[in-house]
Write a protein that holds these residues in place. Structure first.
Motif, PDB file in Angstrom:
ATOM      1  N   PHE A 131     -35.012 -14.214  17.233  1.00 58.88           N
ATOM      2  CA  PHE A 131     -36.120 -13.535  17.902  1.00 58.88           C
ATOM      3  C   PHE A 131     -36.698 -12.511  16.948  1.00 58.88           C
ATOM      4  CE2 PHE A 131     -34.168 -15.033  21.840  1.00 58.88           C
ATOM      5  CZ  PHE A 131     -35.299 -15.498  22.481  1.00 58.88           C
ATOM      6  N   SER A 132     -38.004 -12.583  16.737  1.00 62.58           N
ATOM      7  CA  SER A 132     -38.624 -11.668  15.793  1.00 62.58           C
ATOM      8  C   SER A 132     -39.589 -10.722  16.489  1.00 62.58           C
ATOM      9  CB  SER A 132     -39.358 -12.481  14.722  1.00 62.58           C
ATOM     10  OG  SER A 132     -40.554 -11.830  14.378  1.00 62.58           O
ATOM     11  N   GLY A 133     -39.429  -9.438  16.208  1.00 62.07           N
ATOM     12  CA  GLY A 133     -40.386  -8.423  16.651  1.00 62.07           C
ATOM     13  C   GLY A 133     -40.887  -7.684  15.425  1.00 62.07           C
ATOM     14  N   LEU A 134     -41.248  -8.457  14.381  1.00 60.05           N
ATOM     15  CA  LEU A 134     -41.725  -7.864  13.132  1.00 60.05           C
ATOM     16  C   LEU A 134     -43.202  -7.512  13.269  1.00 60.05           C
ATOM     17  CD1 LEU A 134     -40.012 -10.326  10.643  1.00 60.05           C
ATOM     18  CD2 LEU A 134     -39.269  -8.027  11.254  1.00 60.05           C
ATOM     19  N   VAL A 135     -43.623  -6.469  12.541  1.00 57.68           N
ATOM     20  CA  VAL A 135     -44.977  -5.937  12.745  1.00 57.68           C
ATOM     21  C   VAL A 135     -45.674  -5.679  11.407  1.00 57.68           C
ATOM     22  CG1 VAL A 135     -46.288  -3.958  13.606  1.00 57.68           C
ATOM     23  CG2 VAL A 135     -44.391  -4.852  14.952  1.00 57.68           C
ATOM     24  N   GLY A 136     -46.926  -6.070  11.300  1.00 62.39           N
ATOM     25  CA  GLY A 136     -47.748  -5.669  10.155  1.00 62.39           C
ATOM     26  C   GLY A 136     -47.817  -6.707   9.051  1.00 62.39           C
ATOM     27  N   GLY A 137     -48.717  -6.448   8.113  1.00 65.00           N
ATOM     28  CA  GLY A 137     -48.994  -7.414   7.056  1.00 65.00           C
ATOM     29  C   GLY A 137     -47.806  -7.702   6.156  1.00 65.00           C
ATOM     30  N   ALA A 138     -47.036  -6.678   5.770  1.00 58.55           N
ATOM     31  CA  ALA A 138     -45.927  -6.891   4.848  1.00 58.55           C
ATOM     32  C   ALA A 138     -44.866  -7.799   5.480  1.00 58.55           C
ATOM     33  CB  ALA A 138     -45.308  -5.552   4.443  1.00 58.55           C
ATOM     34  N   HIS A 139     -44.649  -7.653   6.784  1.00 57.82           N
ATOM     35  CA  HIS A 139     -43.590  -8.418   7.452  1.00 57.82           C
ATOM     36  C   HIS A 139     -43.903  -9.912   7.574  1.00 57.82           C
ATOM     37  CE1 HIS A 139     -41.288  -4.916   9.570  1.00 57.82           C
ATOM     38  NE2 HIS A 139     -41.245  -4.873   8.266  1.00 57.82           N
ATOM     39  N   TYR A 187     -41.514   0.803  18.810  1.00 58.71           N
ATOM     40  CA  TYR A 187     -41.726  -0.509  19.431  1.00 58.71           C
ATOM     41  C   TYR A 187     -40.569  -1.473  19.137  1.00 58.71           C
ATOM     42  CZ  TYR A 187     -43.197  -5.239  20.241  1.00 58.71           C
ATOM     43  OH  TYR A 187     -43.217  -6.531  20.670  1.00 58.71           O
ATOM     44  N   GLY A 188     -40.244  -1.615  17.846  1.00 55.76           N
ATOM     45  CA  GLY A 188     -39.217  -2.580  17.443  1.00 55.76           C
ATOM     46  C   GLY A 188     -37.857  -2.257  18.035  1.00 55.76           C
ATOM     47  N   GLN A 189     -37.494  -0.967  17.983  1.00 55.52           N
ATOM     48  CA  GLN A 189     -36.188  -0.549  18.507  1.00 55.52           C
ATOM     49  C   GLN A 189     -36.080  -0.879  19.994  1.00 55.52           C
ATOM     50  OE1 GLN A 189     -33.612   1.018  16.970  1.00 55.52           O
ATOM     51  NE2 GLN A 189     -34.465   1.490  14.962  1.00 55.52           N
ATOM     52  N   ILE A 190     -37.136  -0.607  20.747  1.00 59.95           N
ATOM     53  CA  ILE A 190     -37.070  -0.797  22.198  1.00 59.95           C
ATOM     54  C   ILE A 190     -37.210  -2.275  22.561  1.00 59.95           C
ATOM     55  CG2 ILE A 190     -38.153  -0.169  24.388  1.00 59.95           C
ATOM     56  CD1 ILE A 190     -38.960   2.496  22.909  1.00 59.95           C
ATOM     57  N   ILE A 191     -38.091  -2.992  21.850  1.00 64.78           N
ATOM     58  CA  ILE A 191     -38.270  -4.409  22.176  1.00 64.78           C
ATOM     59  C   ILE A 191     -36.972  -5.176  21.881  1.00 64.78           C
ATOM     60  CG2 ILE A 191     -39.136  -5.520  20.043  1.00 64.78           C
ATOM     61  CD1 ILE A 191     -40.779  -5.819  23.466  1.00 64.78           C
ATOM     62  N   LEU A 233     -41.594  -0.799   7.783  1.00 60.74           N
ATOM     63  CA  LEU A 233     -42.830  -1.590   7.806  1.00 60.74           C
ATOM     64  C   LEU A 233     -43.282  -2.085   6.436  1.00 60.74           C
ATOM     65  CD1 LEU A 233     -44.965   0.333  10.438  1.00 60.74           C
ATOM     66  CD2 LEU A 233     -44.012  -1.950  10.631  1.00 60.74           C
ATOM     67  N   ASP A 234     -42.775  -1.477   5.332  1.00 57.89           N
ATOM     68  CA  ASP A 234     -43.252  -1.931   4.024  1.00 57.89           C
ATOM     69  C   ASP A 234     -42.273  -2.866   3.323  1.00 57.89           C
ATOM     70  OD1 ASP A 234     -41.365  -0.055   3.556  1.00 57.89           O
ATOM     71  OD2 ASP A 234     -42.507   1.103   2.092  1.00 57.89           O
ATOM     72  N   VAL A 235     -41.264  -3.355   4.055  1.00 55.45           N
ATOM     73  CA  VAL A 235     -40.326  -4.296   3.434  1.00 55.45           C
ATOM     74  C   VAL A 235     -41.015  -5.643   3.236  1.00 55.45           C
ATOM     75  CG1 VAL A 235     -38.249  -5.646   3.873  1.00 55.45           C
ATOM     76  CG2 VAL A 235     -38.238  -3.201   4.261  1.00 55.45           C
ATOM     77  N   LYS A 263     -27.170 -18.550  21.405  1.00 57.93           N
ATOM     78  CA  LYS A 263     -26.810 -17.505  20.437  1.00 57.93           C
ATOM     79  C   LYS A 263     -28.054 -16.993  19.720  1.00 57.93           C
ATOM     80  CE  LYS A 263     -23.464 -17.830  17.226  1.00 57.93           C
ATOM     81  NZ  LYS A 263     -22.441 -18.547  16.419  1.00 57.93           N
ATOM     82  N   ALA A 264     -28.363 -15.699  19.899  1.00 52.47           N
ATOM     83  CA  ALA A 264     -29.613 -15.159  19.362  1.00 52.47           C
ATOM     84  C   ALA A 264     -29.363 -14.143  18.258  1.00 52.47           C
ATOM     85  CB  ALA A 264     -30.420 -14.512  20.475  1.00 52.47           C
ATOM     86  N   TYR A 265     -30.261 -14.121  17.296  1.00 52.11           N
ATOM     87  CA  TYR A 265     -30.264 -13.133  16.215  1.00 52.11           C
ATOM     88  C   TYR A 265     -31.601 -12.410  16.313  1.00 52.11           C
ATOM     89  CZ  TYR A 265     -29.055 -11.445  11.486  1.00 52.11           C
ATOM     90  OH  TYR A 265     -28.686 -10.674  10.401  1.00 52.11           O
ATOM     91  N   ILE A 266     -31.584 -11.075  16.440  1.00 49.22           N
ATOM     92  CA  ILE A 266     -32.822 -10.329  16.678  1.00 49.22           C
ATOM     93  C   ILE A 266     -33.212  -9.535  15.431  1.00 49.22           C
ATOM     94  CG2 ILE A 266     -33.966  -8.601  18.126  1.00 49.22           C
ATOM     95  CD1 ILE A 266     -31.875  -9.240  20.301  1.00 49.22           C
ATOM     96  N   ILE A 267     -34.437  -9.695  14.995  1.00 53.25           N
ATOM     97  CA  ILE A 267     -34.954  -8.880  13.889  1.00 53.25           C
ATOM     98  C   ILE A 267     -36.229  -8.193  14.381  1.00 53.25           C
ATOM     99  CG2 ILE A 267     -33.978 -10.250  12.008  1.00 53.25           C
ATOM    100  CD1 ILE A 267     -36.593 -11.686  11.754  1.00 53.25           C
ATOM    101  N   ALA A 268     -36.396  -6.907  14.017  1.00 53.73           N
ATOM    102  CA  ALA A 268     -37.567  -6.186  14.534  1.00 53.73           C
ATOM    103  C   ALA A 268     -37.963  -5.070  13.583  1.00 53.73           C
ATOM    104  CB  ALA A 268     -37.258  -5.604  15.913  1.00 53.73           C
ATOM    105  N   ALA A 269     -39.200  -4.602  13.770  1.00 52.79           N
ATOM    106  CA  ALA A 269     -39.728  -3.517  12.948  1.00 52.79           C
ATOM    107  C   ALA A 269     -39.026  -2.210  13.312  1.00 52.79           C
ATOM    108  CB  ALA A 269     -41.230  -3.378  13.168  1.00 52.79           C
ATOM    109  N   ASP A 270     -38.859  -1.349  12.300  1.00 55.82           N
ATOM    110  CA  ASP A 270     -38.078  -0.133  12.506  1.00 55.82           C
ATOM    111  C   ASP A 270     -38.958   1.043  12.910  1.00 55.82           C
ATOM    112  OD1 ASP A 270     -36.037   1.583  12.685  1.00 55.82           O
ATOM    113  OD2 ASP A 270     -35.456   1.554  10.583  1.00 55.82           O
TER     114      ASP A 270
END
Lengths: 415, 289
Positions: free
Chosen positions: A224-232, A176-180, A203-205, A166-173
């Motif tokens: 599964f995380s596809g978060l991007v950048g310093g704030a994330h 890249y994030g949407q497609i990954i 990206l600034d959350v 069972k997976a929970y996916i979080i990603a940058a908006d």
């Protein structure tokens, strides 16, 4: 003489005409110009600065070996300041103003899409040396970074076998994030699993509390995380602060390429899984020599090398090998050389261009984070870009210049 | 039931977070009318102070609660003396000057510490359990300390001589001056206090978000939106602005995700300022601080 609009236009167009030969002359200089456009300041500099360091080492290495075609290679570095508009501006400058032989750079997919059409129009060979979501099909754009079929397709089954279905996916908006997220979801389903939720973050959350509650409520086996950048990076800290890292483990498609594992403490990151084409722990002679030269150039406090920085080095070296093979910097000849099966043995292992997609066939390693280091637990040799191969055939039509996954996988006819 | 408690705690945290990042700006912008675009960088400097101090062996609580506000407060006083004091009453000029200051501070910190900084300041409190849910004990602490901070600022402004002088000076500097108040000193102290509160906020948030030279950019817009929505009464304004905007942001984040949470916050601020151009305290709680 009165100053009218007409006389101004006449005067300025005469100026434009007379300046054309000056630009033309620049081409006759005795240096080959290599342009790099990366974010060296602003929020994305956590990726860009190490990539720029590795690029400058590559140019040093090329010149130390006698340059190319008897000429010195000059590196022109542009700082896009984490702002898309500068990418477009500098790409035009590099292609039309500097007449660079090649442009390397772009970090986010958004920045790549901003400069790719410009560079294709000017026929300035473009190398995108970043791992990304796949789907670019462009005669002018060589994508040397890893794509989901090479990396995500490895980490998803490994993590699911280890932790559950069972997976929970979080990603940058952004694209890249949407497609990954769609790729991760697809690989989860292919491996008999289920995605309980997909969530996206601007990206600034920096506050991930509500999401952490939702994850607790959904009780997945893994995140599964596809978060991007310093704030994330805040997510991993807050996840650990809520005690969740001990309960629901994380696998990621992005963690580590900004050296995030050095930014959070060992306890906060231990156990996290990720797959890329390179970790510093890769064992081969090229890697040992590469790291020693990085140490010598940038000192002991240099940035940790990861796929993005190593591939920036390898992308530049691969281009240089192709120029040597072609005996020219002419676009068609260098392109033909790259597609001829030319292999560069870099720190990550051998890397070859797949002529069907202009993507790289490359080694992939799967790492588990322990005490701020990725320990390699699995290695996969010569992985083809089989995701992009589904949609792209430059052999059939060598004039293509599109991004097939722009509107998601379903729109591209996958799924 | 556990879920309700866990969500309630999260909502309170979102609200407290907004109040915390806005309070320093409320003093400098709300009270002194200085558009401080370097506010995010004051927060960032607070975070870096904690990292440097803890690496030097200072206890994390001392570093956060004492060293950081002190250091950033002093930086604030220096900035006021060198830059801001020439610009009182010239709002647009303060905007340009502090924007430049913001770029300068980001550049300075990047050249000293590099683009990304290894921060080993983990939250000093462990997780707490709410039934089958767990939350960060540190978040609870942040909620409490935000309340304490609001009360402290209120007590200072309401019951101390300094508070009275500061309020009088901001309302009518000429009158205060002719009554024998050294307005220049009051401006300096107030700006320093605003910077100190920002530094404290940045320090408190550092274990949750980490520190980066550019982290200020993620706070600055929200802080301004909160203070402007709150209106002229700085404390009541910041508190009500945070409750309204933070509450909506939190609720929509739960229902529809972070993207919609941010949209809800911005939309609410736009509507609010259309209906109440002088902010919440321009219409309600007008006599409050």
């Amino acid at each position: 003489m009165t100053f009218s609009r007409r006389s101004f236009l006449a005067g300025s167009s005469a100026l434009a005409l007379s300046s054309a030969p000056i630009i033309g002359r620049a081409q006759g200089s005795d240096k080959i110009l290599f342009a790099s456009i990366l974010d060296l300041s602003g929020g994305l500099d956590i990726y860009g600065t190490a990539m720029a360091d590795a690029t400058s080492l590559a140019i040093d290495d090329i010149n130390a070996a006698g340059g190319l075609l008897g000429q010195e290679v000059e590196l022109k570095m542009y700082d896009a300041q984490s702002t898309i508009q500068f990418y477009t501006q500098y790409a035009t400058q590099a292609a039309a103003g500097d007449r660079a032989a090649t442009v390397h750079g772009g970090i986010t997919s958004a920045s790549r899409e901003a400069i790719r059409p410009t560079l294709a129009r000017f026929r300035t060979m473009y190398f995108y040396n970043t791992q990304y979501e796949g789907g670019v099909c462009d005669f002018n754009n060589f994508c040397t970074g890893s794509t989901p079929a090479q990396t995500v397709a490895k980490v998803v089954p490994y993590a699911m076998n280890k932790w559950g279905k069972k997976a929970y996916i979080i990603a940058a908006d952004y694209n890249y994030g949407q497609i990954i997220a769609q790729w991760v979801d697809r690989f989860v389903r292919e491996n008999g699993g289920e995605t309980v939720a997909i969530e996206f973050f601007p990206l600034d959350v920096t506050n991930f509390g509500p999401t952490i509650n939702k994850i607790q409520q959904a009780k997945p086996d893994l995140v599964f995380s596809g978060l991007v950048g310093g704030a994330h990076v805040s997510f991993y800290r807050q996840y650990a602060a809520a005690g969740m890292n001990a309960e629901i483990p994380i696998a990621s498609t992005t963690f580590g390429i900004g050296n995030e594992h050095k930014l959070i403490s060992a306890e906060e990151g231990n156990g996290l899984l990720a797959a890329y084409s390179y970790f510093e722990g890769v064992q081969n002679a090229e890697n040992a020599a590469f790291l020693a030269r990085m140490d010598a150039k940038f000192g002991a406090n240099r940035a940790t090398m990861n796929e993005l920085s190593v591939r920036s080095y390898e992308g530049a070296m691969l281009w240089a090998e192709a120029v040597k093979l072609a005996g020219s910097i002419d676009h068609a000849e260098v392109s033909a050389a790259l597609k001829s099966g030319l292999t560069f043995n870099g720190p990550s292992g051998p890397i070859t261009i797949d002529p069907q997609t202009n993507h790289a066939i490359q080694n992939v390693v799967l790492g588990e984070l322990q005490d701020q280091e990725f320990n390699i637990v699995e290695s996969y040799e010569a992985q083809p870009p089989s995701d992009t191969q589904l949609v792209c055939d430059l052999n059939a039509d060598p004039t293509l210049s599109t991004f097939y996954f722009e509107n998601g996988l379903a729109a591209a006819g996958i799924d | 039931m556990d879920l309700v408690a866990a969500i309630g705690l999260q909502l309170a945290y979102v609200i407290a977070n907004l109040a915390l990042i806005s309070l320093g700006l409320a003093i400098i912008f709300g009270m002194m009318r200085v558009i401080n675009l370097a506010h995010g960088e004051f927060l960032m400097l607070g975070g870096y102070t904690v990292v440097v101090a803890t690496n030097a062996g200072v206890n994390i609580w001392v570093a956060m609660l004492i060293v950081a506000p002190l250091v950033v407060g002093i930086i604030g006083v220096i900035v006021e003396r060198l830059l801001i004091r020439w610009l009182y009453g010239r709002m647009v000029d303060t905007l340009l000057a502090t924007w430049g200051l913001s770029l300068l501070l980001v550049g300075l910190v990047t050249s000293i510490f590099g683009a990304s900084t290894a921060t080993t300041v983990a939250p000093p409190l462990g997780a707490i359990r709410i039934g089958s849910y767990s939350a960060s004990g540190y978040e609870l602490f942040l909620i409490l300390i935000t309340l304490v901070l609001l009360v402290l600022v209120w007590l200072t402004l309401r019951f101390t001589k300094l508070g009275l002088l500061a309020r009088g000076t901001m309302q009518n500097a000429q009158m205060a001056s002719s009554l024998g108040v050294s307005t220049s000193r009051i401006y300096m102290i107030t700006f320093g206090l605003g910077a100190a509160v920002s530094g404290l906020a940045g320090a408190l948030l550092a274990p949750m978000t980490g520190v980066l030279p550019t982290i200020g950019a993620t706070y600055i817009a929200k802080a301004f939106i909160t203070v402007i929505s709150g209106g002229s009464a700085i404390l009541a304004g910041t508190a009500t602005g945070s409750v309204l905007l933070g509450g909506l942001n939190g609720i929509f984040t739960f229902i529809a995700g972070s993207t919609f949470g941010e949209i809800a916050l911005l939309l609410a601020a736009i509507l609010l300022l259309r209906l109440m151009p002088r902010g919440i305290t321009g219409r309600f709680f007008r006599k409050s601080l």
